[in-house]
Design a protein around this motif. Structure first.
Motif, PDB file in Angstrom:
ATOM      1  N   GLY A   4       0.817  -1.205   0.000  1.00 27.53           N
ATOM      2  CA  GLY A   4       0.000   0.000   0.000  1.00 27.53           C
ATOM      3  C   GLY A   4       0.851   1.255   0.000  1.00 27.53           C
ATOM      4  N   ALA A  32      -7.970  -4.137  -2.382  1.00 29.14           N
ATOM      5  CA  ALA A  32      -8.387  -3.890  -1.000  1.00 29.14           C
ATOM      6  C   ALA A  32      -7.166  -3.624  -0.126  1.00 29.14           C
ATOM      7  CB  ALA A  32      -9.160  -5.097  -0.471  1.00 29.14           C
ATOM      8  N   GLY A  33      -7.259  -2.580   0.682  1.00 27.32           N
ATOM      9  CA  GLY A  33      -6.167  -2.227   1.572  1.00 27.32           C
ATOM     10  C   GLY A  33      -5.120  -1.330   0.950  1.00 27.32           C
ATOM     11  N   GLU A  34      -5.261  -1.009  -0.353  1.00 24.04           N
ATOM     12  CA  GLU A  34      -4.271  -0.177  -1.028  1.00 24.04           C
ATOM     13  C   GLU A  34      -4.841   1.171  -1.474  1.00 24.04           C
ATOM     14  OE1 GLU A  34      -2.327  -2.151  -4.237  1.00 24.04           O
ATOM     15  OE2 GLU A  34      -1.603  -3.802  -3.008  1.00 24.04           O
ATOM     16  N   ASP A  35      -6.042   1.502  -1.042  1.00 22.04           N
ATOM     17  CA  ASP A  35      -6.654   2.753  -1.479  1.00 22.04           C
ATOM     18  C   ASP A  35      -5.798   3.937  -1.026  1.00 22.04           C
ATOM     19  OD1 ASP A  35      -9.024   3.657  -2.923  1.00 22.04           O
ATOM     20  OD2 ASP A  35      -9.443   4.818  -1.117  1.00 22.04           O
TER      21      ASP A  35
END
Length: 211
Positions: free
Chosen positions: A150, A195-198
């Motif tokens: 991320g 998911a989790g990298e926004d």
């Protein structure tokens, strides 16, 4: 009648130019890999439009200077954090990359201080918070994207005099990490991530052109 013909000729030429710009952007997009297509068409069209407006001047300017002006660009380059690897979930050491060109851990493994083993440039994105008016300061945010890990934020805060002192900092293509100003990155807020990298900067950065 001659005046009407002249007007029609100008309009026809403008339409032909616009069609050529769009066609060129579409061809460039088709040649790009799927990782580059998120927002790439809008960026390509905007770049070609700016080139047409600037003609016959050279159609290039350092991206940091275009986004921030020369003195701030120098500060952004001078204060950039050096490339640093972080260990991902699969045990690979990963460096920051351009999310438009690399979304998998395998293309973010460092080969040297400038490139990954997949020949991707080590990259950080940038944005600024300028409060120098009224004796305030300038905050530079560096956003480092590592696939599967991320985003990491690194911030530097400097006063106006310090910014001026960086005005002559060389802005070299060979410098690492490569720096990409979010302010001039079209389509940034529409980019999709796992998911989790926004990105924490989504919707927080104002666009800026041609300072």
């Amino acid at each position: 009648m001659d005046r009407e013909r002249g007007s029609a000729s100008v309009e026809h030429a403008a339409l032909v130019l616009l069609a050529a710009l769009v066609a060129g952007a579409v061809v460039a997009l088709a040649l790009a890999g799927p990782e580059r297509r998120d927002g790439a068409l809008a960026s390509a069209i905007a770049f070609k439009q700016r080139c047409a407006v600037r003609y016959p001047d050279p159609c290039w300017q350092d991206p940091l200077t275009e986004a921030y002006g020369r003195s701030v660009a120098g500060a952004v380059r001078a204060l950039a954090p050096p490339p640093e690897a972080r260990v991902g979930p699969d045990g690979l050491a990963l460096v920051g990359v351009d999310y438009r060109r690399c979304r998998q851990p395998g293309c973010a493994v460092p080969a040297d201080g400038r490139l990954t083993t997949s020949n991707r440039l080590i990259t950080a994105f940038t944005s600024i918070r300028d409060e120098r008016r009224g004796a305030g300061s300038l905050t530079i945010d560096y956003w480092v994207y590592r696939p599967s890990i991320g985003w990491e934020q690194v911030s530097r805060t400097v006063d106006a005099d310090t910014v001026s002192g960086y005005a002559t900092t060389p802005l070299l293509d060979s410098a690492s990490p490569a720096l990409v100003p979010l302010e001039t990155l079209l389509g940034r807020d529409e980019a999709s991530f796992a998911a989790g990298e926004d990105p924490p900067w989504r919707g927080q950065v104002k666009s800026s052109w041609g300072r």
